[in-house]
Scaffold this active site. Sequence first.
Site, short mmCIF file in Angstrom:
data_model
loop_
_atom_site.label_atom_id
_atom_site.label_comp_id
_atom_site.label_asym_id
_atom_site.label_seq_id
_atom_site.Cartn_x
_atom_site.Cartn_y
_atom_site.Cartn_z
N GLY A 12 32.73 -11.77 -71.86
CA GLY A 12 33.58 -11.72 -73.06
C GLY A 12 32.79 -11.56 -74.35
N LYS A 164 43.17 -25.83 -75.86
CA LYS A 164 41.75 -26.21 -76.01
C LYS A 164 41.57 -27.72 -75.95
CE LYS A 164 38.85 -23.69 -76.22
NZ LYS A 164 38.22 -23.00 -75.05
P1 NAP Z 1 37.12 -13.38 -74.84
O1 NAP Z 1 36.21 -12.28 -75.15
O2 NAP Z 1 38.57 -13.02 -74.60
O3 NAP Z 1 36.58 -14.21 -73.62
C1 NAP Z 1 37.41 -14.95 -72.77
C2 NAP Z 1 36.82 -14.94 -71.39
O4 NAP Z 1 37.66 -15.75 -70.54
C3 NAP Z 1 36.81 -13.55 -70.78
O5 NAP Z 1 35.64 -13.40 -70.02
C4 NAP Z 1 38.05 -13.56 -69.88
O6 NAP Z 1 37.96 -12.70 -68.76
C5 NAP Z 1 37.99 -14.99 -69.39
N1 NAP Z 1 39.28 -15.37 -68.84
C6 NAP Z 1 40.45 -15.53 -69.47
N2 NAP Z 1 41.42 -15.84 -68.58
C7 NAP Z 1 40.81 -15.88 -67.36
C8 NAP Z 1 41.25 -16.14 -66.02
N3 NAP Z 1 42.54 -16.44 -65.74
N4 NAP Z 1 40.33 -16.12 -65.01
C9 NAP Z 1 39.04 -15.80 -65.26
N5 NAP Z 1 38.56 -15.53 -66.49
C10 NAP Z 1 39.44 -15.57 -67.52
O7 NAP Z 1 37.15 -14.47 -76.02
P2 NAP Z 1 35.98 -15.24 -76.78
O8 NAP Z 1 36.32 -15.20 -78.22
O9 NAP Z 1 34.65 -14.77 -76.32
O10 NAP Z 1 36.24 -16.73 -76.28
C11 NAP Z 1 35.40 -17.35 -75.32
C12 NAP Z 1 35.60 -18.86 -75.39
O11 NAP Z 1 35.28 -19.34 -76.70
C13 NAP Z 1 37.04 -19.34 -75.13
O12 NAP Z 1 36.95 -20.55 -74.41
C14 NAP Z 1 37.57 -19.61 -76.54
O13 NAP Z 1 38.61 -20.57 -76.53
C15 NAP Z 1 36.32 -20.16 -77.20
N6 NAP Z 1 36.31 -20.08 -78.66
C16 NAP Z 1 36.42 -18.88 -79.27
C17 NAP Z 1 36.39 -18.82 -80.66
C18 NAP Z 1 36.47 -17.52 -81.39
O14 NAP Z 1 36.70 -17.54 -82.61
N7 NAP Z 1 36.29 -16.38 -80.71
C19 NAP Z 1 36.29 -20.01 -81.42
C20 NAP Z 1 36.18 -21.22 -80.74
C21 NAP Z 1 36.18 -21.24 -79.35
P3 NAP Z 1 38.59 -11.19 -68.82
O15 NAP Z 1 37.50 -10.34 -69.42
O16 NAP Z 1 38.87 -10.87 -67.41
O17 NAP Z 1 39.82 -11.25 -69.68
#
Ligand code: NAP
Length: 341
Positions: A12, A164
């Site tokens: 991701g 979360k």
């Molecule tokens: P992202 O690019 O959408 O990454 C999410 C990841 O989770 C992807 O690899 C996705 O896989 C995987 N995923 C979602 N549903 C799934 C499922 N049912 N089974 C297996 N894998 C699954 O988003 P990101 O921004 O990098 O977020 C990553 C983490 O950081 C999350 O936990 C998010 O809550 C946390 N976070 C993000 C932010 C922010 O501002 N971006 C801030 C705080 C915390 P696919 O590629 O197959 O969809």
Amino acid sequence: MQKIILVTGGNGYIGSWVVRELLENGYRVRVPVRSLAQTDKYKHMSNLPGSSNLLEFFEADLLVDGSFDNAAEGAHAIIHMASPFTLRFRNPLTDLVEPAVKGTRNVLNAASKSSTVKRVVFTSSVAAVHGDNIDMHELGLTEFTEDNFNKTSSLWHQPYSFSKVEAEREAWMIYKSQQKWNLVVINPALVMGPSLAKKSNSESLQIMNDLLSGKYRLGAPELFFGFVDVRDVAHAHVLAMENETLNGRFIIAERIASIMDLVKVINQNFPRQFKLPKMVAPKFLLYLVSWMFGLSPKFVARNIGFRIAYNTSRSRRVLGLLYTPLEKTITDMVNQFKSNR
Ligand code: NAP
């Protein structure tokens, strides 16, 4: 023999930077993906230096019990990052909360079943620290710290934040029920900066895309967020994984800024190149048009116009994180959007 690190969500937006840094540091990295057949979701990773001999992919789904067990066996540490980060969902229970909570159970149980995992780094969020921005004022606080847990989100109000905090609580509960591995939790604010991933659904990329493509050109909501560079968030995970004396939670944010503060940075560095908002949208107007932006009236009431503050001293002092200034984060991100147009 290099240590093996399992990174869920490693394909991701944030995860790809984590994997890049781990490969650079010489670790062997395992990345579970939902389907090995969907190569477009992870083929960008074969460009990462070291990927040809240090990177392996596994098939696993957060919702399928036991599907991480094979990938966890042999790993020294797990960085559990996979969880949906989107505001575009149909059913908050099945699209957000279940993957977050069941996924956490599934991955952390795999850690407990393995004979090798010693350390888990769990990606939570400031959304698990507080729900609405008004929470800080209602609690009589001048800033949020790692002691705060979100108590105001639910399945019906701020369901992403609810997913979360529920997932993080589950992580602490499972951690306390075993003695094989230690837990560190990373609570990043809103992550910005360039993306290595080409197919991410991350709301971070959507927010910047909306801003640059003119969605808020008539006026931006007066919303304050903590912001942090994606590369710093990745580095925080690696530091937390490597330093075995660390434990507890770490709020990760460079500063608090409003959407208009971002606009200022973009205008200064890319004058007249985007249809950016020229003014703050009045709150009363937002009640009328909130549905156009996917915001509920309750969200408007409890968030618009309320400043927040985070105490990030633990991330600086204990984790040793040096933050990238927001100006560089935003400039690098916008440059990437421009080159992809
Ligand atoms: P992202 O690019 O959408 O990454 C999410 C990841 O989770 C992807 O690899 C996705 O896989 C995987 N995923 C979602 N549903 C799934 C499922 N049912 N089974 C297996 N894998 C699954 O988003 P990101 O921004 O990098 O977020 C990553 C983490 O950081 C999350 O936990 C998010 O809550 C946390 N976070 C993000 C932010 C922010 O501002 N971006 C801030 C705080 C915390 P696919 O590629 O197959 O969809």
